[in-house]
Design a protein around this motif. Structure first.
Motif, PDB file in Angstrom:
ATOM      1  N   VAL A   1       0.785  -1.120   0.186  1.00 27.85           N
ATOM      2  CA  VAL A   1      -0.325  -0.072  -0.059  1.00 27.85           C
ATOM      3  C   VAL A   1       1.028   1.274  -0.039  1.00 27.85           C
ATOM      4  CG1 VAL A   1      -1.603   1.531   1.474  1.00 27.85           C
ATOM      5  CG2 VAL A   1      -2.021  -0.885   1.038  1.00 27.85           C
ATOM      6  N   ILE A   2       1.920   1.084   0.683  1.00 23.97           N
ATOM      7  CA  ILE A   2       2.690   2.386   0.687  1.00 23.97           C
ATOM      8  C   ILE A   2       3.520   2.626  -0.503  1.00 23.97           C
ATOM      9  CG2 ILE A   2       5.047   3.342   2.038  1.00 23.97           C
ATOM     10  CD1 ILE A   2       3.855   1.887   4.553  1.00 23.97           C
ATOM     11  N   CYS A   3       4.060   1.513  -1.006  1.00 23.62           N
ATOM     12  CA  CYS A   3       4.824   1.549  -2.246  1.00 23.62           C
ATOM     13  C   CYS A   3       3.960   2.085  -3.290  1.00 23.62           C
ATOM     14  CB  CYS A   3       5.504   0.278  -2.509  1.00 23.62           C
ATOM     15  SG  CYS A   3       6.821  -0.163  -1.415  1.00 23.62           S
ATOM     16  N   LEU A   4       2.539   1.714  -3.427  1.00 24.13           N
ATOM     17  CA  LEU A   4       1.614   2.161  -4.540  1.00 24.13           C
ATOM     18  C   LEU A   4       1.253   3.623  -4.331  1.00 24.13           C
ATOM     19  CD1 LEU A   4      -0.389   1.194  -6.742  1.00 24.13           C
ATOM     20  CD2 LEU A   4      -2.049   0.811  -4.819  1.00 24.13           C
ATOM     21  N   PHE A   5       0.755   3.977  -3.091  1.00 25.79           N
ATOM     22  CA  PHE A   5       0.308   5.412  -3.206  1.00 25.79           C
ATOM     23  C   PHE A   5       1.464   6.594  -2.884  1.00 25.79           C
ATOM     24  CE2 PHE A   5      -3.476   3.002  -2.127  1.00 25.79           C
ATOM     25  CZ  PHE A   5      -4.264   3.585  -2.788  1.00 25.79           C
ATOM     26  N   LEU A   6       2.746   6.191  -2.242  1.00 27.42           N
ATOM     27  CA  LEU A   6       3.599   7.196  -2.199  1.00 27.42           C
ATOM     28  C   LEU A   6       4.201   7.686  -3.449  1.00 27.42           C
ATOM     29  CD1 LEU A   6       6.040   6.380   0.954  1.00 27.42           C
ATOM     30  CD2 LEU A   6       4.184   8.243   0.561  1.00 27.42           C
ATOM     31  N   PRO A   7       4.368   7.149  -4.532  1.00 25.79           N
ATOM     32  CA  PRO A   7       4.759   7.638  -5.734  1.00 25.79           C
ATOM     33  C   PRO A   7       3.485   8.283  -6.349  1.00 25.79           C
ATOM     34  CG  PRO A   7       5.363   5.381  -5.726  1.00 25.79           C
ATOM     35  CD  PRO A   7       4.590   5.589  -4.358  1.00 25.79           C
ATOM     36  N   ILE A   8       2.194   8.112  -6.189  1.00 29.82           N
ATOM     37  CA  ILE A   8       1.106   8.821  -6.636  1.00 29.82           C
ATOM     38  C   ILE A   8       1.264  10.184  -5.939  1.00 29.82           C
ATOM     39  CG2 ILE A   8      -1.528   8.948  -6.638  1.00 29.82           C
ATOM     40  CD1 ILE A   8      -1.355   5.905  -6.764  1.00 29.82           C
ATOM     41  N   LEU A   9       1.411  10.252  -4.727  1.00 30.38           N
ATOM     42  CA  LEU A   9       1.663  11.603  -4.227  1.00 30.38           C
ATOM     43  C   LEU A   9       2.666  12.283  -4.664  1.00 30.38           C
ATOM     44  CD1 LEU A   9       1.121  10.557  -0.076  1.00 30.38           C
ATOM     45  CD2 LEU A   9      -0.428  11.905  -1.575  1.00 30.38           C
ATOM     46  N   GLY A  10       3.629  11.716  -4.917  1.00 31.37           N
ATOM     47  CA  GLY A  10       4.773  12.573  -5.468  1.00 31.37           C
ATOM     48  C   GLY A  10       4.388  13.198  -6.849  1.00 31.37           C
ATOM     49  N   VAL A  11       4.143  12.103  -7.801  1.00 33.99           N
ATOM     50  CA  VAL A  11       3.502  12.480  -9.089  1.00 33.99           C
ATOM     51  C   VAL A  11       2.575  13.482  -9.103  1.00 33.99           C
ATOM     52  CG1 VAL A  11       2.764  11.668 -11.195  1.00 33.99           C
ATOM     53  CG2 VAL A  11       4.526  10.035 -10.064  1.00 33.99           C
ATOM     54  N   GLY A  12       1.497  13.262  -8.295  1.00 35.97           N
ATOM     55  CA  GLY A  12       0.394  14.199  -8.259  1.00 35.97           C
ATOM     56  C   GLY A  12       0.979  15.675  -7.860  1.00 35.97           C
TER      57      GLY A  12
ATOM     58  N   ALA B   1       8.433  28.801  -7.003  1.00 33.97           N
ATOM     59  CA  ALA B   1       9.144  29.614  -6.116  1.00 33.97           C
ATOM     60  C   ALA B   1       9.612  28.773  -4.629  1.00 33.97           C
ATOM     61  CB  ALA B   1       8.447  30.787  -5.664  1.00 33.97           C
ATOM     62  N   LEU B   2      10.857  29.210  -4.180  1.00 36.90           N
ATOM     63  CA  LEU B   2      11.268  28.722  -3.053  1.00 36.90           C
ATOM     64  C   LEU B   2      10.207  28.183  -1.798  1.00 36.90           C
ATOM     65  CD1 LEU B   2      13.687  27.107  -1.637  1.00 36.90           C
ATOM     66  CD2 LEU B   2      14.318  29.356  -0.721  1.00 36.90           C
ATOM     67  N   ASN B   3       9.456  29.469  -1.608  1.00 39.61           N
ATOM     68  CA  ASN B   3       8.394  29.354  -0.744  1.00 39.61           C
ATOM     69  C   ASN B   3       7.292  28.201  -1.080  1.00 39.61           C
ATOM     70  OD1 ASN B   3       7.180  30.769  -2.309  1.00 39.61           O
ATOM     71  ND2 ASN B   3       6.476  32.255  -0.990  1.00 39.61           N
ATOM     72  N   SER B   4       6.859  28.220  -2.028  1.00 38.44           N
ATOM     73  CA  SER B   4       6.022  27.187  -2.817  1.00 38.44           C
ATOM     74  C   SER B   4       6.457  25.560  -2.619  1.00 38.44           C
ATOM     75  CB  SER B   4       5.508  27.423  -4.109  1.00 38.44           C
ATOM     76  OG  SER B   4       4.912  28.635  -4.360  1.00 38.44           O
ATOM     77  N   LEU B   5       7.616  25.472  -2.912  1.00 38.56           N
ATOM     78  CA  LEU B   5       8.365  24.256  -3.110  1.00 38.56           C
ATOM     79  C   LEU B   5       8.460  23.757  -1.612  1.00 38.56           C
ATOM     80  CD1 LEU B   5       9.797  22.062  -4.549  1.00 38.56           C
ATOM     81  CD2 LEU B   5      11.969  23.352  -4.447  1.00 38.56           C
ATOM     82  N   VAL B   6       8.658  24.534  -0.471  1.00 38.18           N
ATOM     83  CA  VAL B   6       8.924  24.269   0.851  1.00 38.18           C
ATOM     84  C   VAL B   6       7.633  24.029   1.333  1.00 38.18           C
ATOM     85  CG1 VAL B   6       9.359  25.008   3.256  1.00 38.18           C
ATOM     86  CG2 VAL B   6      10.899  25.580   1.100  1.00 38.18           C
ATOM     87  N   LEU B   7       6.451  24.440   0.818  1.00 37.54           N
ATOM     88  CA  LEU B   7       5.084  24.053   1.162  1.00 37.54           C
ATOM     89  C   LEU B   7       4.904  22.831   0.704  1.00 37.54           C
ATOM     90  CD1 LEU B   7       2.547  24.863   2.463  1.00 37.54           C
ATOM     91  CD2 LEU B   7       1.665  25.968   0.447  1.00 37.54           C
ATOM     92  N   ILE B   8       5.059  22.475  -0.718  1.00 34.55           N
ATOM     93  CA  ILE B   8       4.831  21.221  -1.227  1.00 34.55           C
ATOM     94  C   ILE B   8       5.538  20.292  -0.546  1.00 34.55           C
ATOM     95  CG2 ILE B   8       5.165  19.842  -3.445  1.00 34.55           C
ATOM     96  CD1 ILE B   8       4.580  22.392  -4.907  1.00 34.55           C
ATOM     97  N   VAL B   9       6.931  20.173  -0.034  1.00 31.89           N
ATOM     98  CA  VAL B   9       7.590  19.171   0.549  1.00 31.89           C
ATOM     99  C   VAL B   9       6.966  19.102   1.762  1.00 31.89           C
ATOM    100  CG1 VAL B   9       9.703  18.625   1.575  1.00 31.89           C
ATOM    101  CG2 VAL B   9       9.791  19.728  -0.736  1.00 31.89           C
ATOM    102  N   VAL B  10       6.683  19.794   2.418  1.00 35.99           N
ATOM    103  CA  VAL B  10       6.025  19.813   4.029  1.00 35.99           C
ATOM    104  C   VAL B  10       4.593  18.900   3.838  1.00 35.99           C
ATOM    105  CG1 VAL B  10       4.752  21.073   5.983  1.00 35.99           C
ATOM    106  CG2 VAL B  10       7.013  21.754   5.018  1.00 35.99           C
ATOM    107  N   CYS B  11       3.851  19.429   2.862  1.00 37.37           N
ATOM    108  CA  CYS B  11       2.481  18.572   2.679  1.00 37.37           C
ATOM    109  C   CYS B  11       2.843  17.367   2.368  1.00 37.37           C
ATOM    110  CB  CYS B  11       1.873  19.441   1.450  1.00 37.37           C
ATOM    111  SG  CYS B  11       0.932  20.859   2.109  1.00 37.37           S
ATOM    112  N   LEU B  12       3.754  16.969   1.415  1.00 39.54           N
ATOM    113  CA  LEU B  12       4.254  15.715   0.842  1.00 39.54           C
ATOM    114  C   LEU B  12       4.641  14.726   2.023  1.00 39.54           C
ATOM    115  CD1 LEU B  12       5.807  15.874  -2.412  1.00 39.54           C
ATOM    116  CD2 LEU B  12       3.665  14.619  -2.085  1.00 39.54           C
ATOM    117  N   VAL B  13       5.415  15.287   2.957  1.00 38.34           N
ATOM    118  CA  VAL B  13       5.774  14.506   4.175  1.00 38.34           C
ATOM    119  C   VAL B  13       4.731  14.339   5.046  1.00 38.34           C
ATOM    120  CG1 VAL B  13       7.308  14.786   6.220  1.00 38.34           C
ATOM    121  CG2 VAL B  13       8.272  15.299   4.082  1.00 38.34           C
ATOM    122  N   PHE B  14       3.934  15.241   5.344  1.00 37.28           N
ATOM    123  CA  PHE B  14       2.637  15.067   6.076  1.00 37.28           C
ATOM    124  C   PHE B  14       1.958  14.015   5.471  1.00 37.28           C
ATOM    125  CE2 PHE B  14      -1.613  16.161   7.368  1.00 37.28           C
ATOM    126  CZ  PHE B  14      -1.509  16.011   8.797  1.00 37.28           C
ATOM    127  N   ALA B  15       1.501  14.068   4.291  1.00 33.74           N
ATOM    128  CA  ALA B  15       0.709  13.081   3.532  1.00 33.74           C
ATOM    129  C   ALA B  15       1.299  11.770   3.673  1.00 33.74           C
ATOM    130  CB  ALA B  15       0.476  13.453   2.077  1.00 33.74           C
TER     131      ALA B  15
END
Length: 175
Positions: free
Chosen positions: A19-30, A40-54
């Motif tokens: 399940v983890i291997c299936l959905f983590l790439p989907i989060l990243g590609v999405g 912009a750097l602040n947008s990229l930081v926000l995306i990374v934080v959201c990906l880590v949280f999800a």
């Protein structure tokens, strides 16, 4: 007398990792697909934080995946964590039995499958072929699948005991 008795059937480690291997790439590609141009750097930081949280939520949910049956003084709680649970009063239970099932052939896989009003009933399974079957007075059927026959039989025995204790306390006999 114990306050509650719980029977748990956790998902196999392979299913959790799958399940983890299936959905983590989907989060990243999405996330990448949402970006039209270099962010912009602040947008990229926000995306990374959201990906880590999800990703953390996904890993936590996958690791907690299990089918369970809990018996308390007056009710039975059956479910599939972390998604769904059903509460039944011990008064609602008409019959309890053990049945060997093939979750893939009969229910098209594991998880929450089927309908409680169908003849086959609603299955709560995280893998396992031995189920405790609960039929209610309103003719609904619930199955909780366990990995061992012994667990399914012990759950059946405990349900009969809980029903008997409740009826004895009320002076109405047993199941």
């Amino acid at each position: 007398m114990k306050d509650s008795v719980a029977f748990v059937s956790p998902a196999p480690i392979g299913a959790r990792i799958g399940v983890i291997c299936l959905f983590l790439p989907i989060l990243g590609v999405g996330s990448i697909a949402l970006l039209d141009s270099p962010p912009a750097l602040n947008s990229l930081v926000l995306i990374v934080v959201c990906l880590v949280f999800a990703g953390t939520l996904l890993i936590g949910a996958a690791w907690r995946t299990k089918a369970y049956l809990t018996i308390t003084g007056e009710e039975v709680v059956i479910g599939f964590a972390p998604l769904w649970r059903t509460r039944l009063s011990l008064n609602e239970i008409a019959d309890v039995s053990v049945r060997t099932i093939d979750p893939y052939a009969q229910y098209r896989g594991w998880g929450i499958k089927g309908s409680s009003k169908a003849a086959a009933g609603r299955l709560y399974s995280a893998g396992g072929t031995h189920s405790t079957v609960i039929r209610t007075t309103s003719q609904t059927t619930y199955l909780v699948a366990f990995g061992t026959l012994e667990t399914a039989q012990t759950a059946e025995t405990e349900l009969h005991r809980a029903k008997h204790r409740m009826h004895s306390a009320l002076g109405r006999g047993s199941m």
